[in-house]
Design a protein around this motif. Structure first.
Motif, PDB file in Angstrom:
ATOM      1  N   ALA A  67       0.895  -1.229  -0.070  1.00  0.00           N
ATOM      2  CA  ALA A  67       0.156   0.086   0.142  1.00  0.00           C
ATOM      3  C   ALA A  67       0.735   1.381   0.031  1.00  0.00           C
ATOM      4  O   ALA A  67       0.414   2.359   0.003  1.00  0.00           O
ATOM      5  CB  ALA A  67      -1.088  -0.118   1.208  1.00  0.00           C
ATOM      6  N   HIS A  90       5.729   6.820   1.726  1.00  0.00           N
ATOM      7  CA  HIS A  90       6.466   7.009   3.032  1.00  0.00           C
ATOM      8  C   HIS A  90       7.880   7.148   2.988  1.00  0.00           C
ATOM      9  O   HIS A  90       8.356   8.436   3.245  1.00  0.00           O
ATOM     10  CB  HIS A  90       6.226   5.924   4.088  1.00  0.00           C
ATOM     11  CG  HIS A  90       4.619   5.973   4.391  1.00  0.00           C
ATOM     12  ND1 HIS A  90       3.883   7.172   4.744  1.00  0.00           N
ATOM     13  CD2 HIS A  90       3.676   4.960   3.907  1.00  0.00           C
ATOM     14  CE1 HIS A  90       2.611   6.702   4.857  1.00  0.00           C
ATOM     15  NE2 HIS A  90       2.737   5.317   4.391  1.00  0.00           N
ATOM     16  N   TRP A  95      -6.744   5.269   7.293  1.00  0.00           N
ATOM     17  CA  TRP A  95      -5.650   4.357   7.107  1.00  0.00           C
ATOM     18  C   TRP A  95      -6.403   3.010   6.565  1.00  0.00           C
ATOM     19  O   TRP A  95      -6.001   2.061   6.111  1.00  0.00           O
ATOM     20  CB  TRP A  95      -4.576   4.121   8.145  1.00  0.00           C
ATOM     21  CG  TRP A  95      -3.433   4.070   7.405  1.00  0.00           C
ATOM     22  CD1 TRP A  95      -2.738   3.271   6.630  1.00  0.00           C
ATOM     23  CD2 TRP A  95      -2.059   5.126   7.547  1.00  0.00           C
ATOM     24  NE1 TRP A  95      -1.310   3.508   6.338  1.00  0.00           N
ATOM     25  CE2 TRP A  95      -0.949   4.597   6.977  1.00  0.00           C
ATOM     26  CE3 TRP A  95      -2.208   6.553   8.195  1.00  0.00           C
ATOM     27  CZ2 TRP A  95       0.136   5.483   6.866  1.00  0.00           C
ATOM     28  CZ3 TRP A  95      -1.253   7.095   8.262  1.00  0.00           C
ATOM     29  CH2 TRP A  95      -0.047   6.737   7.258  1.00  0.00           C
ATOM     30  N   PHE A 121      -6.820   3.372   3.310  1.00  0.00           N
ATOM     31  CA  PHE A 121      -5.391   3.181   2.490  1.00  0.00           C
ATOM     32  C   PHE A 121      -5.110   1.753   2.387  1.00  0.00           C
ATOM     33  O   PHE A 121      -4.504   1.289   1.387  1.00  0.00           O
ATOM     34  CB  PHE A 121      -4.594   4.016   3.600  1.00  0.00           C
ATOM     35  CG  PHE A 121      -3.344   4.550   2.958  1.00  0.00           C
ATOM     36  CD1 PHE A 121      -3.205   5.899   2.337  1.00  0.00           C
ATOM     37  CD2 PHE A 121      -2.062   3.872   2.932  1.00  0.00           C
ATOM     38  CE1 PHE A 121      -1.999   6.337   1.600  1.00  0.00           C
ATOM     39  CE2 PHE A 121      -0.935   4.497   2.285  1.00  0.00           C
ATOM     40  CZ  PHE A 121      -0.943   5.695   1.972  1.00  0.00           C
ATOM     41  N   ASN A 122      -4.904   0.990   3.392  1.00  0.00           N
ATOM     42  CA  ASN A 122      -4.263  -0.426   3.448  1.00  0.00           C
ATOM     43  C   ASN A 122      -5.480  -1.430   3.030  1.00  0.00           C
ATOM     44  O   ASN A 122      -5.236  -1.990   2.020  1.00  0.00           O
ATOM     45  CB  ASN A 122      -3.795  -0.771   4.883  1.00  0.00           C
ATOM     46  CG  ASN A 122      -2.355   0.175   4.996  1.00  0.00           C
ATOM     47  OD1 ASN A 122      -1.974   0.964   4.188  1.00  0.00           O
ATOM     48  ND2 ASN A 122      -1.948  -0.125   6.264  1.00  0.00           N
ATOM     49  N   THR A 161      -3.645  -3.487  10.252  1.00  0.00           N
ATOM     50  CA  THR A 161      -3.354  -2.340  10.227  1.00  0.00           C
ATOM     51  C   THR A 161      -3.745  -1.837  11.710  1.00  0.00           C
ATOM     52  O   THR A 161      -2.883  -0.928  12.252  1.00  0.00           O
ATOM     53  CB  THR A 161      -4.330  -1.460   9.133  1.00  0.00           C
ATOM     54  OG1 THR A 161      -3.965  -1.884   7.818  1.00  0.00           O
ATOM     55  CG2 THR A 161      -4.054   0.145   9.502  1.00  0.00           C
ATOM     56  N   THR A 199       2.115  -0.226   6.392  1.00  0.00           N
ATOM     57  CA  THR A 199       1.705  -0.080   5.097  1.00  0.00           C
ATOM     58  C   THR A 199       2.045  -0.876   3.839  1.00  0.00           C
ATOM     59  O   THR A 199       1.250  -1.411   3.022  1.00  0.00           O
ATOM     60  CB  THR A 199       1.919   1.495   4.512  1.00  0.00           C
ATOM     61  OG1 THR A 199       1.213   2.198   5.401  1.00  0.00           O
ATOM     62  CG2 THR A 199       1.493   1.591   3.193  1.00  0.00           C
TER      63      THR A 199
END
Length: 492
Positions: free
Chosen positions: A187, A193, A237, A240-241, A259, A298
């Motif tokens: 992800a 990041h 998140w 996101f994940n 997560t 992630t």
């Protein structure tokens, strides 16, 4: 992609709805990031930190539509960058991307990935916080997204990207079907990041240290905003994940579970690690640990078991805590620890993914991978290290060069004048403020009061510096000599 229609395979549109809502959750993370950064800043810069995250959102949405999506996800590009097959979102509609996301319409996949592209440059501004100008920063976002984020996303996720196929580069040719065996990043540990963290480091170095008045400290001005931002990030998140599974499958459920488990472990490990030295149970430490763990889990979210997520989160909390201290010894001012949390956390997550990844977890949606060291596939660690190093080096060098070039353009100097920096970006850059304080009834009330900027003090010539005891991770290091009356902490 050719004009041949490749229908998406999802029955009943379950995954289409799942991915739309995943994108909406990632969208929510962007104002969440703004609140997080705003609370950690001084009050005179609180509004500008929210503003830059929203500017990044708007700029990248336009860029993504014009050519960003095509550069990052076209399936007919080279191993390093996509072509213009989808510029202007051409042929991005009900048709699928057969090699990248065959189960959902390409327009839905593009919408979802656009949110990743929007939040990534916003993360960068935690490094140069409180000392950048908004106009050149906005121009930097446009350039950076085009020549840093889009290529790195392509390397990592696009069907023909070189990192995704590092074990079989010959299959990235247009005449071949890519093997898809290479660096694992579920992800965004690398494209989001590591990329943003090392770009933040470059930005921090280019701008130098923040200035301050003699009686002014670099402490979060509003911990309530920091907690609010953390909660919104944690909540978003999940999109996101879990959304990175693309389809509504058990693997998406596993990604959501690991997560939140990793986040809890990271928040606790950072908090209790701090208590060993300071004796305080810091709210800032809790929030920092939660975000560090979110970063680290992630890349691993769709590959690791719940027990491994607890290990990854706990390690991320401690290692990122130590990473944030490095700025005091290395002499750069990563104001809100964008590098210490996102750069270091991304490295930790990418490498631990190579160790803990399991074939059985990927198989929850029918995917086939060789696994990581846990499954005896030790070379996966090499793939992870190679990918991380390539992304870190590329993003740092290109960001540094772009920043230097922007600064040379008349009217686009990156940093405000001494006077404007002391006044604060909210008034100096925006002509607005985040807070208005009025006199109590019965007193003279002439509206909000602003004090004139205090002169910046001379920087002391010392060889060692130390953090104040509270909120140590997000403060300027070069403040007072060690053992002076104003300082003494366990960092020295």
């Amino acid at each position: 992609m050719s004009d041949t229609v490749v229908p998406f395979a999802d029955s009943g549109y379950a995954s289409t709805g799942f991915l739309i809502w995943g994108g909406a959750l990632v969208f929510l993370m962007i104002p969440g990031l703004g609140f997080f950064y705003s609370g950690m800043s001084r009050s005179k810069n609180a509004l500008s930190m929210i503003m830059i995250t929203m500017l990044a959102l708007a700029v990248v949405m336009v860029q993504w539509t014009c050519f960003g999506f095509s550069l990052a996800f076209s399936e007919t590009g080279s191993p390093f960058i996509g072509d213009c097959a989808h510029c202007g979102l051409k042929n991005v509609d009900a048709r699928a991307l057969p090699l990248t996301a065959p189960t959902v319409p390409s327009i839905v996949f593009s919408f979802y990935q656009m949110m990743f592209a929007c939040i990534t440059p916003a993360i960068i501004f935690g490094g140069p916080a409180e000392r950048f100008r908004l106009l050149p920063a906005t121009i930097f976002v446009l350039i950076w997204t085009t020549i840093v984020y889009d290529p790195v996303a392509y390397w990592t996720w696009s069907a023909r990207g070189w990192l995704k196929n590092i074990s079989c580069l010959e299959t990235t040719a247009l005449s071949s079907t890519p093997c898809g065996i290479g660096s694992l990043d579920f992800a965004g540990g690398g494209p989001v990041h590591v990329c943003s963290g090392f770009s933040a480091l470059a930005f921090s170095i280019v701008l130098g240290r923040r200035r301050r008045g003699r009686n002014e400290s670099f402490r979060p001005h509003n911990m309530t905003l920091v907690f609010l931002g953390t909660a919104l990030l944690w909540f978003g998140w999940f999109g996101f994940n879990a959304g990175s599974a693309v389809t509504a499958t058990p693997r998406a459920g596993m990604a959501a579970m690991v997560t939140t488990l990793a986040t809890a472990a990271g928040a606790l490990s950072w908090t209790f690690w701090d208590m060993i030295f300071s004796g305080n149970m810091s709210g800032l430490g809790f929030c920092s640990g939660a975000v560090a763990a979110l970063v680290a889990i992630t890349p691993a979210a769709g590959y690791v078991a719940p027990w491994a997520a607890l290990v990854i989160g706990a390690l991320a909390g401690v290692i990122c805590n130590l990473g944030c201290r490095l700025k005091g010894f290395l002499g750069f001012d990563d104001a809100l620890d964008a590098w210490g949390v996102h750069g270091v956390g991304g490295i930790v997550g990418n490498i631990l993914t190579g160790f803990f990844a399991q074939k059985s977890i990927a198989a929850l949606d029918g995917s086939v991978i060789p696994g990581g060291a846990m499954d005896g596939h030790w070379i996966q660690l090499g793939y992870q290290v190679a990918g991380t190093a390539a992304i870190a080096g590329y993003s740092f060098v290109v960001s540094y060069v772009v920043l230097r070039l922007i600064h040379l353009i008349p009217g686009l100097q990156l940093r405000p004048s001494d006077e404007y920096e002391q006044i604060g970006a909210d008034i100096a850059e925006m002509g607005e403020i985040g807070y208005e304080i009025f006199n109590a009834p019965g007193q003279n009330d002439d509206g909000p009061k602003y004090s004139s900027p205090a002169p910046a003090p001379a920087v002391p010539q010392v060889s060692q510096f130390s953090y104040p005891n509270q909120h140590q991770h997000h403060q300027q290091q070069q403040l007072y000599p060690v053992n002076s009356p104003q300082s003494s902490s366990y960092y020295s």
